[in-house]
Motif scaffolding. Structure first.
Motif, PDB file in Angstrom:
ATOM      1  N   PHE A  91     138.316  79.688  44.555  1.00 57.12           N
ATOM      2  CA  PHE A  91     139.622  79.049  44.732  1.00 57.12           C
ATOM      3  C   PHE A  91     140.505  79.199  43.504  1.00 57.12           C
ATOM      4  O   PHE A  91     141.726  79.081  43.584  1.00 57.12           O
ATOM      5  CB  PHE A  91     139.441  77.562  45.076  1.00 57.12           C
ATOM      6  CG  PHE A  91     138.656  76.786  44.058  1.00 57.12           C
ATOM      7  CD1 PHE A  91     139.298  76.160  43.004  1.00 57.12           C
ATOM      8  CD2 PHE A  91     137.278  76.663  44.164  1.00 57.12           C
ATOM      9  CE1 PHE A  91     138.584  75.442  42.066  1.00 57.12           C
ATOM     10  CE2 PHE A  91     136.557  75.941  43.229  1.00 57.12           C
ATOM     11  CZ  PHE A  91     137.204  75.333  42.182  1.00 57.12           C
ATOM     12  N   ARG A  92     139.913  79.479  42.337  1.00 54.55           N
ATOM     13  CA  ARG A  92     140.715  79.695  41.127  1.00 54.55           C
ATOM     14  C   ARG A  92     141.208  81.135  41.014  1.00 54.55           C
ATOM     15  O   ARG A  92     141.971  81.448  40.099  1.00 54.55           O
ATOM     16  CB  ARG A  92     139.903  79.336  39.883  1.00 54.55           C
ATOM     17  CG  ARG A  92     139.637  77.851  39.727  1.00 54.55           C
ATOM     18  CD  ARG A  92     138.986  77.552  38.391  1.00 54.55           C
ATOM     19  NE  ARG A  92     137.677  78.179  38.306  1.00 54.55           N
ATOM     20  CZ  ARG A  92     136.537  77.602  38.673  1.00 54.55           C
ATOM     21  NH1 ARG A  92     136.556  76.372  39.160  1.00 54.55           N
ATOM     22  NH2 ARG A  92     135.383  78.232  38.558  1.00 54.55           N
ATOM     23  N   GLN A  93     140.764  81.996  41.918  1.00 55.34           N
ATOM     24  CA  GLN A  93     141.175  83.401  41.925  1.00 55.34           C
ATOM     25  C   GLN A  93     140.887  84.080  40.587  1.00 55.34           C
ATOM     26  O   GLN A  93     141.698  84.839  40.065  1.00 55.34           O
ATOM     27  CB  GLN A  93     142.672  83.518  42.272  1.00 55.34           C
ATOM     28  CG  GLN A  93     143.033  83.019  43.654  1.00 55.34           C
ATOM     29  CD  GLN A  93     142.381  83.818  44.762  1.00 55.34           C
ATOM     30  OE1 GLN A  93     142.414  85.031  44.746  1.00 55.34           O
ATOM     31  NE2 GLN A  93     141.756  83.131  45.705  1.00 55.34           N
ATOM     32  N   GLU A  94     139.694  83.796  40.050  1.00 54.10           N
ATOM     33  CA  GLU A  94     139.309  84.380  38.766  1.00 54.10           C
ATOM     34  C   GLU A  94     138.413  85.598  38.936  1.00 54.10           C
ATOM     35  O   GLU A  94     138.135  86.309  37.972  1.00 54.10           O
ATOM     36  CB  GLU A  94     138.587  83.333  37.905  1.00 54.10           C
ATOM     37  CG  GLU A  94     139.489  82.169  37.487  1.00 54.10           C
ATOM     38  CD  GLU A  94     138.738  81.123  36.692  1.00 54.10           C
ATOM     39  OE1 GLU A  94     137.484  81.198  36.669  1.00 54.10           O
ATOM     40  OE2 GLU A  94     139.390  80.247  36.100  1.00 54.10           O
ATOM     41  N   GLY A  95     137.908  85.826  40.156  1.00 53.68           N
ATOM     42  CA  GLY A  95     137.014  86.943  40.381  1.00 53.68           C
ATOM     43  C   GLY A  95     135.599  86.686  39.922  1.00 53.68           C
ATOM     44  O   GLY A  95     134.758  87.590  39.930  1.00 53.68           O
ATOM     45  N   VAL A  96     135.292  85.451  39.515  1.00 50.70           N
ATOM     46  CA  VAL A  96     133.955  85.081  39.041  1.00 50.70           C
ATOM     47  C   VAL A  96     133.497  83.867  39.834  1.00 50.70           C
ATOM     48  O   VAL A  96     134.250  82.906  40.013  1.00 50.70           O
ATOM     49  CB  VAL A  96     133.965  84.758  37.533  1.00 50.70           C
ATOM     50  CG1 VAL A  96     132.590  84.317  37.081  1.00 50.70           C
ATOM     51  CG2 VAL A  96     134.423  85.970  36.734  1.00 50.70           C
ATOM     52  N   LEU A  97     132.251  83.911  40.312  1.00 45.01           N
ATOM     53  CA  LEU A  97     131.693  82.818  41.102  1.00 45.01           C
ATOM     54  C   LEU A  97     130.598  82.126  40.309  1.00 45.01           C
ATOM     55  O   LEU A  97     129.630  82.760  39.872  1.00 45.01           O
ATOM     56  CB  LEU A  97     131.127  83.351  42.422  1.00 45.01           C
ATOM     57  CG  LEU A  97     132.137  84.044  43.356  1.00 45.01           C
ATOM     58  CD1 LEU A  97     131.422  84.615  44.563  1.00 45.01           C
ATOM     59  CD2 LEU A  97     133.232  83.085  43.789  1.00 45.01           C
ATOM     60  N   ASP A  98     130.756  80.816  40.112  1.00 44.07           N
ATOM     61  CA  ASP A  98     129.731  80.059  39.395  1.00 44.07           C
ATOM     62  C   ASP A  98     128.704  79.522  40.396  1.00 44.07           C
ATOM     63  O   ASP A  98     128.739  79.832  41.597  1.00 44.07           O
ATOM     64  CB  ASP A  98     130.365  78.936  38.573  1.00 44.07           C
ATOM     65  CG  ASP A  98     131.183  77.982  39.435  1.00 44.07           C
ATOM     66  OD1 ASP A  98     131.021  78.000  40.669  1.00 44.07           O
ATOM     67  OD2 ASP A  98     131.984  77.229  38.880  1.00 44.07           O
ATOM     68  N   GLU A  99     127.794  78.701  39.907  1.00 44.83           N
ATOM     69  CA  GLU A  99     126.717  78.200  40.765  1.00 44.83           C
ATOM     70  C   GLU A  99     127.254  77.360  41.912  1.00 44.83           C
ATOM     71  O   GLU A  99     126.760  77.452  43.049  1.00 44.83           O
ATOM     72  CB  GLU A  99     125.741  77.387  39.921  1.00 44.83           C
ATOM     73  CG  GLU A  99     124.502  76.944  40.689  1.00 44.83           C
ATOM     74  CD  GLU A  99     123.462  76.295  39.795  1.00 44.83           C
ATOM     75  OE1 GLU A  99     122.469  75.771  40.337  1.00 44.83           O
ATOM     76  OE2 GLU A  99     123.648  76.312  38.563  1.00 44.83           O
ATOM     77  N   ALA A 100     128.267  76.545  41.642  1.00 42.58           N
ATOM     78  CA  ALA A 100     128.842  75.709  42.701  1.00 42.58           C
ATOM     79  C   ALA A 100     129.477  76.574  43.796  1.00 42.58           C
ATOM     80  O   ALA A 100     129.311  76.302  44.997  1.00 42.58           O
ATOM     81  CB  ALA A 100     129.879  74.754  42.110  1.00 42.58           C
ATOM     82  N   ASN A 101     130.189  77.636  43.376  1.00 42.85           N
ATOM     83  CA  ASN A 101     130.806  78.543  44.348  1.00 42.85           C
ATOM     84  C   ASN A 101     129.751  79.227  45.203  1.00 42.85           C
ATOM     85  O   ASN A 101     129.875  79.297  46.439  1.00 42.85           O
ATOM     86  CB  ASN A 101     131.648  79.599  43.638  1.00 42.85           C
ATOM     87  CG  ASN A 101     132.763  79.013  42.802  1.00 42.85           C
ATOM     88  OD1 ASN A 101     133.015  79.446  41.688  1.00 42.85           O
ATOM     89  ND2 ASN A 101     133.455  78.007  43.321  1.00 42.85           N
TER      90      ASN A 101
END
Length: 385
Positions: A65-75
């Motif tokens: 949702f932040r449109q950063e191209g990186v997915l953390d554990e929550a994502n």
């Protein structure tokens, strides 16, 4: 499935024939039923993989949702919960943590763009192996369908990579834009300090001029107050002559004549005193005016020089600003140009490299098959002899 059924029917017919005749039937096929069943089951698991890949990518986009191209554990936990069944089937992962650890190559707790694409690359490789296994199991129709799906997934991966690459490029441009703005901010702050320093020096220089001119006016006032300065303006010679005559006639007791001279002298002394005082005042005013004009000219010259210095600073600032802006804009356009070239090259490689690799692999296997066939013929020829 028709080919799979035909293969099983063939096996059943051989079994029935063997049971009726009591003979062991030797078959010359190179593929067992177990191989076929395993290959067909793999085909069933992967038959809808392209649609799943599209849905998984969309789910990953929505999770970012932040449109950063990186997915953390929550994502990734959110992604896993939405696609749990298919992910467990395709990648044999039991939970979100295991899913992340499988593809988090650098072990930083995040899935970057490359690691996200790795998910689909692994799926594509599995489909490739399954298609080869189907071909080896002589299930050519299924193998053909899966090869077509592999190529379709490759195009989707290129599309996914291109979209993620655009986000990365946009982020890089934003970062460079921020760096450029920071450089401009530092530039303006440095020059603001430079102009503040100049203004302080300007005020100090003007204050020095004011003090020097105040000292000059004070010295002029002292000079004008001295008696020597007043004596420079002398009374008329007529006054001295009458005063001398008055003394002479008074000495000779010519008092009436002396009284007449005194009466004339009284008027003349008063007029002469007024005249001398007026001349003295005019002289003082003239000297003060001359000093004032000199001081005004001196101050004006200093202010002109200070203004010239300020203008030189402005010109220097503008030149450095032009250089800095050109440098920033030039690098910005260079980055965009390089990004465009990198994108074209990456898309071209993404569309062609896998097909080239498959072509080389097919050529290698063809040569191996020809070699094995020739060796088999030689062995059979020797056994017949």
């Amino acid at each position: 499935m028709s080919q799979a059924k035909s293969g099983l029917e063939k096996s059943d017919r051989l079994s029935i024939y063997s049971s009726k005749t009591g003979r062991t039937v030797t078959t010359y096929g190179t593929v067992t039923n177990i191989q076929k069943l395993r290959a067909i089951q793999e085909y069933k698991d992967l038959n809808d993989a392209v649609r799943f890949a599209r849905e998984l990518y969309q789910t990953m986009k929505d999770a970012d949702f932040r449109q950063e191209g990186v997915l953390d554990e929550a994502n990734m936990t959110l992604v896993y919960e939405k696609k749990k069944d298919v992910l467990m089937q395709l990648f044999k992962v039991k939970n979100a943590r295991e899913f992340i650890e499988t593809f988090d190559i650098d072990e930083d707790g995040f899935l970057n763009e490359d690691e996200q694409i790795l998910i689909f690359t692994v799926l594509k490789e599995r489909m490739q192996f399954a298609a080869e296994a189907l071909s080896g199991a002589q299930e050519y129709a299924y193998s053909k369908e899966l090869y077509l799906a592999v190529r379709e997934l490759e195009k989707e991966i290129v599309s996914f990579q291109d979209e993620l690459r655009k986000k990365t490029h946009e982020r890089e441009l934003r970062q460079y834009h921020d760096i450029g703005q920071e450089k401009l901010k530092d530039f303006y702050e440095d020059w603001e300090r430079e102009f503040e320093k100049f203004e302080r020096e300007r005020e100090n220089r003007l204050a020095e001029i004011d003090n020097e001119q105040e000292e000059q006016r004070y010295l002029l006032d002292e000079k004008l107050m001295r008696a020597v300065e007043s004596m420079k303006i002398k009374p008329k010679a007529r006054l001295k002559e009458l005063q001398d005559q008055e003394k002479l006639v008074a000495i000779n007791e010519r008092f009436e004549e002396a009284a007449n001279l005194r009466k004339e002298l009284n008027d003349l002394e008063i007029n002469e005193a007024l005249r001398v005082d007026k001349l003295r005042s005019q002289n003082e005013d003239n000297q003060r005016k001359k000093l004032r004009l000199f001081q005004e000219k001196e101050r004006a010259q200093v202010e002109v020089k200070l203004e010239e210095t300020k203008n030189k600073l402005k010109i220097k600032m503008q030149k450095e600003l032009d250089v800095l802006q050109k440098e920033i804009n030039l690098h910005y356009h260079d980055i965009k140009r390089i990004q465009g070239l990198a994108t074209k090259l990456a898309v071209k490689r993404g569309l062609n490299n896998d097909e080239l690799r498959r072509g080389k692999n097919r050529a290698r296997k063809t040569m191996e098959a020809i070699k094995n066939s020739r060796q088999s013929k030689k062995v059979m020829g020797l056994s017949i002899q």
